[in-house]
Design an enzyme around this catalytic site. Sequence first.
Site, PDB file in Angstrom:
ATOM      1  N   SER A 132      -2.046   4.219 -38.148  1.00  0.00           N
ATOM      2  CA  SER A 132      -2.277   3.797 -36.770  1.00  0.00           C
ATOM      3  C   SER A 132      -2.097   2.283 -36.719  1.00  0.00           C
ATOM      4  O   SER A 132      -1.113   1.765 -37.248  1.00  0.00           O
ATOM      5  CB  SER A 132      -3.675   4.237 -36.315  1.00  0.00           C
ATOM      6  OG  SER A 132      -3.961   3.777 -35.013  1.00  0.00           O
ATOM      7  N   TYR A 146       2.849   1.164 -26.591  1.00  0.00           N
ATOM      8  CA  TYR A 146       2.719   1.351 -28.040  1.00  0.00           C
ATOM      9  C   TYR A 146       1.271   1.689 -28.407  1.00  0.00           C
ATOM     10  O   TYR A 146       1.025   2.635 -29.159  1.00  0.00           O
ATOM     11  CB  TYR A 146       3.153   0.075 -28.771  1.00  0.00           C
ATOM     12  CG  TYR A 146       2.786   0.071 -30.233  1.00  0.00           C
ATOM     13  CD1 TYR A 146       3.493   0.833 -31.156  1.00  0.00           C
ATOM     14  CD2 TYR A 146       1.711  -0.707 -30.704  1.00  0.00           C
ATOM     15  CE1 TYR A 146       3.149   0.831 -32.499  1.00  0.00           C
ATOM     16  CE2 TYR A 146       1.364  -0.710 -32.043  1.00  0.00           C
ATOM     17  CZ  TYR A 146       2.077   0.059 -32.935  1.00  0.00           C
ATOM     18  OH  TYR A 146       1.735   0.068 -34.260  1.00  0.00           O
ATOM     19  N   LYS A 150      -0.776   5.035 -30.407  1.00  0.00           N
ATOM     20  CA  LYS A 150      -1.701   4.954 -31.526  1.00  0.00           C
ATOM     21  C   LYS A 150      -3.084   5.492 -31.139  1.00  0.00           C
ATOM     22  O   LYS A 150      -3.792   6.054 -31.990  1.00  0.00           O
ATOM     23  CB  LYS A 150      -1.789   3.519 -32.039  1.00  0.00           C
ATOM     24  CG  LYS A 150      -0.486   3.030 -32.666  1.00  0.00           C
ATOM     25  CD  LYS A 150       0.007   3.972 -33.777  1.00  0.00           C
ATOM     26  CE  LYS A 150       1.239   3.469 -34.486  1.00  0.00           C
ATOM     27  NZ  LYS A 150       1.705   4.388 -35.548  1.00  0.00           N
TER      28      LYS A 150
END
Length: 249
Positions: A132, A146, A150
């Site tokens: 992650s 983005y 994660k």
Amino acid sequence: MKTWFITGASRGFGALVVELALARGDAVVASARNPNAITDRFGDRLNLLAVPLDVTDEAQAVAAANAAIARFGRIDVLLNNAGFGLMGAVEEASAAEIEAVYRTNVFGVLNVTRAVLPHMRAARSGRILNISSIGGYRGAAGFGVYSSTKFAVEGLSEALHAELAPLGIHVTVVEPGYFRTDFLDGSSLNVSPTIIGDYAETAGKVRAIATELNHNQPGDPQRLAKVLLEFTDVSNPPVRLPLRSDTVA
């Protein structure tokens, strides 16, 4: 000796872990879109199998997992490392850009994990490490899309941890802070070409800072790779592994 299955193994954290695992005498199934990049870097070794894998292709993930079993008979550690970033304000990112980063960072993790799990369940053992980011804890201007991928990896890892622990399979989500990798290069980071002036003081500033920070990040990637290698020997590993003081803070 452990058998590793590593995605995104031709560069970055993935390549560093491949190097350390091979040096320790472990077997490594190293996957990349271009497996020649792996053999060019590490050569031909009895304990290395380079396989082609686009993690967005579910059938290719299944074939790669089956090739790993055919060669080494087991998969002890799955390192879901393949991924890339997308920089730009949320409004600046196009639908195609958003879909692409989700296909790799989220659906890619799902494809490979689901391909490997039948083999780990049959063995009633295994470790899954999902890479992650500090962005999996907090969203920041310029990295909103983005970070959302994660956040998804964090949630999937928590659920997998609960589902698989009774079967002898441990799942940990690894959360690196700022390390000196090629993450901010064009090879790992897509930058949305759309620029909206109203975001100049938020996402716009992040674009400029990222250029200056590239390859000047404070974290040592070799140290992270060493920690990951040693972590696979830890009994009862935690569901989260924050790495570097920035993520811990």
